[in-house]
Design an enzyme around this catalytic site. Structure first.
Site, PDB file in Angstrom:
ATOM      1  N   SER A 261      -3.339  10.885  -7.188  1.00 12.36           N
ATOM      2  CA  SER A 261      -2.814   8.880  -6.451  1.00 12.36           C
ATOM      3  C   SER A 261      -0.902   9.182  -6.468  1.00 12.36           C
ATOM      4  O   SER A 261      -0.468   9.388  -7.374  1.00 12.36           O
ATOM      5  CB  SER A 261      -3.255   8.265  -7.265  1.00 12.36           C
ATOM      6  OG  SER A 261      -2.167   7.893  -8.268  1.00 12.36           O
ATOM      7  N   ASP A 262      -0.880   7.915  -5.372  1.00  7.91           N
ATOM      8  CA  ASP A 262       0.528   7.642  -5.556  1.00  7.91           C
ATOM      9  C   ASP A 262       0.480   6.736  -6.511  1.00  7.91           C
ATOM     10  O   ASP A 262      -0.564   6.303  -7.477  1.00  7.91           O
ATOM     11  CB  ASP A 262       0.730   6.520  -3.878  1.00  7.91           C
ATOM     12  CG  ASP A 262       2.122   6.728  -3.631  1.00  7.91           C
ATOM     13  OD1 ASP A 262       2.617   7.044  -4.807  1.00  7.91           O
ATOM     14  OD2 ASP A 262       2.435   6.654  -2.409  1.00  7.91           O
ATOM     15  N   ALA A 263       1.850   6.409  -7.180  1.00  7.81           N
ATOM     16  CA  ALA A 263       2.358   5.700  -8.089  1.00  7.81           C
ATOM     17  C   ALA A 263       2.092   4.401  -8.331  1.00  7.81           C
ATOM     18  O   ALA A 263       1.315   3.557  -7.840  1.00  7.81           O
ATOM     19  CB  ALA A 263       3.773   5.502  -8.595  1.00  7.81           C
ATOM     20  N   ASN A 264       0.582   3.751  -9.631  1.00  6.74           N
ATOM     21  CA  ASN A 264      -0.347   3.136  -9.302  1.00  6.74           C
ATOM     22  C   ASN A 264      -1.074   2.768  -8.587  1.00  6.74           C
ATOM     23  O   ASN A 264      -1.612   1.820  -8.862  1.00  6.74           O
ATOM     24  CB  ASN A 264       0.603   2.107 -10.144  1.00  6.74           C
ATOM     25  CG  ASN A 264       1.499   1.910 -11.767  1.00  6.74           C
ATOM     26  OD1 ASN A 264       0.820   3.000 -12.501  1.00  6.74           O
ATOM     27  ND2 ASN A 264       1.787   0.960 -11.550  1.00  6.74           N
ATOM     28  N   ALA A 265      -1.914   3.931  -7.968  1.00  8.14           N
ATOM     29  CA  ALA A 265      -2.151   3.201  -7.007  1.00  8.14           C
ATOM     30  C   ALA A 265      -4.042   3.755  -7.467  1.00  8.14           C
ATOM     31  O   ALA A 265      -4.757   2.622  -6.792  1.00  8.14           O
ATOM     32  CB  ALA A 265      -2.497   5.019  -5.781  1.00  8.14           C
TER      33      ALA A 265
END
Length: 732
Positions: A261-265
């Site tokens: 995932s992208d950051a915190n996605a």
């Protein structure tokens, strides 16, 4: 034996340890006690991560580049838990680690896959030397709205060029020893209004024909990782889309790597209103196909042990992470040689690669009267103007963190070094450094520093710069955007030159001194005035550590520009989005007059770029003249350099299908080759056009189709190429 080793590890893990293998933690000290914007306590966060390492409940870390610190953390993971599973260290190696290459859009503007591959191989070699195993790059999102700041990380608007650049970057990164992570799957560049993170509503036709091809090319090139996108795609968050991450990526394309995932996605699935809470977000993400959660703070995947229905998906994801570690050799050799790392970071050959990449990516937009190249032997004085001309931080561009500014060569440095002792080179910034209206979170990594805000008299400095221009034989004005005005979280509602830069340029040109404009940018800017009044305009992008030396090579003729635009350059932001591969509609003869207050044609066409040579095209042939739908034609053309200097040219082939089961774009790039020709040299360049170049996704048929039709083909130096012919595809 390989499978048995992984299965043995998997069988021995607790549910919490499995969830840990699927979690990537940020690990870096933030300025101050805490950073509320990230929700991270800078003192507590490292301690919590190290405790997780000791329990075997962390699979990956990011934002560590010191080899000694990487070895220390790796020992906590390997020696501090019963399974001894090493960490994957990831990092944003976007355009270099210590040696900073030109920004990605600049390397892509070379239209030279070998140059791009060579550059990213240098970045990978430096990264692997310090203990980084994986980069969150390349960004392969198609970008057709220059208001979107992350246009700088990609290859522009075209899927054919984007696919070639994506594959070259994957080969470079992975050939250099690290995992490539193409991002952001998918259509992240289609955010509404060019506003970063906002939703994207993209037709199935556009997804398959425009936005997917670079990702598919990256997968076919062997990419070991794919990163998800933040935003909603057609109403479903990309990080929770089973169709996108499993049906398309794995089942259709055969992707065998891992998805992050992208950051915190993952936690953001709750923000979207898609998941009921962190536990639901974790379960839905892992089932959709997200193998590894990039967690800024408390990970959602910590809830996976309480979700037994995800067990099969969790085990499959853990296998993929362990397989990646095994392929990298980490299970046997987890540590790095810190002394060797320092040698590699200092390799002078890496700087030469960066310099060559900056030379090849620069785009000569205008050169009236052959003002360029400058003849140092006939010049007595040069005025170098604009604060960007001597800004080391801006020269290397955004999205770099482990740089050494002391070795960065600015434009002013480069000109002084190349002009010689007999040419007087004087500098004046002229105007104050511009600031963003809204500060960026990423300013913590080096934002814009005003020029002595208490002692800088802008009016006096402006006047001094104009006087200096008037007293010089030539004026070189460096203008554009400061590096923190573009990139992630750096969308703009305007494309105008920030601050008083245009005013300075106008005042300098009014002196009558021959003026060269160097544009430092990562997106098209409003150059309407300059395109009419400034004789020479060279787009140098953010050229990297050796940027100033490369720019000087181009200014004084040691090298010739040969880069080409990879986006359609609008006249004004009101034309956005604008791209060359549009379909034809009502009154095509009025295509350039769709607006009543401005031409609807671009300022510069896709593929445009001049050089110090002169090129003619002749002898265009297509053989055979007719083929079956599965047939292949060979297109051949003669290219001649009629100028007096050796120079590069990018030969471009465009195709148009006149009729069929869907309306097709008026032109589509389907071939290109960069060549270097000596004065008077002629070379025959060939392309093949087969089913792969002619097929397109038909949304009604939900499949790729090939039509029997008449095809137009043009070959030339830009998307406005005039030399053309036709061939037929016949039902047989």
């Amino acid at each position: 034996m390989t499978d048995e080793r992984i299965e043995d590890l998997l069988r021995g893990m607790t549910p919490a340890q499995k969830a840990g293998q699927l979690t990537q933690y940020f690990y870096f000290q933030l300025p101050g006690e805490a950073d509320p914007a990230l929700g991270v306590d800078a003192g507590e966060q490292p301690r919590a991560v190290e405790a997780a390492l000791g329990r075997g409940e962390a699979g990956s870390l990011l934002f560590v580049t010191d080899p000694d610190e990487i070895n220390r953390l790796q020992r906590l993971a390997v020696e501090g838990n019963p399974h001894g599973i090493p960490l994957l260290f990831g990092y944003d190696v976007i355009h270099g680690l210590r040696t900073i290459l030109p920004v990605p859009i600049a390397m892509a503007a070379s239209w030279d896959p070998e140059t791009i591959e060579r550059g990213q191989a240098v970045a990978a070699r430096e990264a692997r030397a310090v203990g980084i195993h994986w980069t969150f790059a390349p960004m392969v999102d198609i970008a057709r709205d220059p208001r979107w700041g992350r246009i700088i990380e990609g290859a522009g608007e075209d899927p054919f060029l984007g696919a070639a650049v994506a594959a070259a970057q994957v080969r470079g990164f992975q050939g250099g020893g690290i995992i490539a992570g193409p991002k952001h799957f998918a259509a992240y560049g289609a955010a509404l209004g060019g506003r970063d993170y906002d939703e994207a509503n993209v037709s199935e036709y556009e997804l398959w024909n425009v936005y997917f091809p670079p990702f598919r090319a990256a997968v076919e090139a062997g990419a070991g990782n794919i990163m998800t996108a933040y935003m909603d795609l057609n109403g479903v968050p990309a990080s929770g889309s089973h169709w996108l991450l499993t049906k398309v990526l794995r089942e259709t394309w055969g992707f065998e790597g891992f998805v992050v995932s992208d950051a915190n996605a993952v936690k953001n699935l709750e923000t979207h209103g898609f998941a009921a809470g962190p536990a639901d977000a974790a379960a839905r993400a892992v089932v959709a196909g997200v193998d590894l959660e990039m967690a800024v703070s408390e990970p959602a995947y910590a809830h996976l042990p309480a979700a037994p229905q995800t067990g099969d998906a969790v085990d499959a994801s853990v296998r993929r992470i362990l397989e990646a570690k095994l392929r990298l050799g980490l299970l046997d050799r987890p540590y790095v040689d810190a002394d060797r790392a320092r040698e590699i970071l200092a390799d002078p050959q890496h700087r030469e690669v960066a310099r060559e990449a900056a030379r090849r990516g620069a785009v000569l937009l205008r050169n009236e009267g052959d003002l360029l190249p400058l003849d140092a032997g006939r010049l007595g004085s040069i005025a170098v103007l604009g604060p960007l001309a001597d800004s080391k931080r801006d020269t290397i561009g955004p999205w770099v963190f482990d740089f050494d500014l002391d070795e960065t060569v600015t434009v002013l440095d480069g000109i002084r070094g190349a002009a010689g002792d007999k040419v007087r080179v004087e500098y004046a910034p002229g105007v104050q450094v511009s600031q963003r209206v809204f500060p960026s979170l990423f300013d913590m990594f080096g934002g814009n520093t005003p020029l002595d805000p208490e002692g800088f008299d802008e009016e006096a400095e402006f006047a001094r710069a104009v006087r200096l221009a008037a007293a010089s034989d030539v004026a070189v004005v460096v203008a554009g955007e400061w590096q923190n005005m573009i990139g992630e979280a750096a969308s703009r509602s305007s494309l105008e030159l920030p601050g008083r830069q245009l005013e300075l340029l106008q005042a300098v040109a009014a002196t009558g001194t021959p003026t060269v404009l160097l544009v430092m940018n990562g997106r098209p800017l409003d150059l309407r005035w300059a395109a009419e009044h400034v004789p020479a305009i060279l787009d140098i992008w953010y050229p990297g550590s050796q940027g100033g030396a490369a720019v000087a090579d181009l200014l004084f003729g040691a090298a010739s520009p040969g880069g080409k635009l990879l986006f359609t350059w609008p006249r004004t932001v009101g034309q956005v989005p604008i791209h060359y591969a549009h379909t034809r509609s009502h009154e095509p003869q009025n295509q350039g007059r769709r607006y009543w207050d401005e031409q609807s044609t671009p300022l510069y066409a896709f593929g445009h770029g001049l050089s110090y040579g002169r090129f003619t095209y002749d002898g265009l042939t297509v053989e055979p003249a007719a083929v079956a739908p599965d047939g292949v034609v060979t297109v051949s053309v003669e290219v001649t350099n009629t100028g007096g200097r050796e120079a590069p040219e990018v030969v471009q082939l465009y195709l148009h299908q006149r009729h069929g089961r869907a309306s097709r774009p008026v032109r589509e790039l389907k071939g290109f080759e960069r060549v270097v020709l000596a004065p008077g040299e002629t070379r025959r360049v060939q392309f093949t056009i087969g089913p792969a170049q002619r097929q397109y996704w038909h949304p009604a048929e939900r499949d790729w189709v090939l039509d029997a039709a008449t095809f137009d083909v043009w070959v030339g130096g830009s998307s406005t190429a005039e030399l053309g012919t036709t061939f037929e595809v016949e039902d047989r």
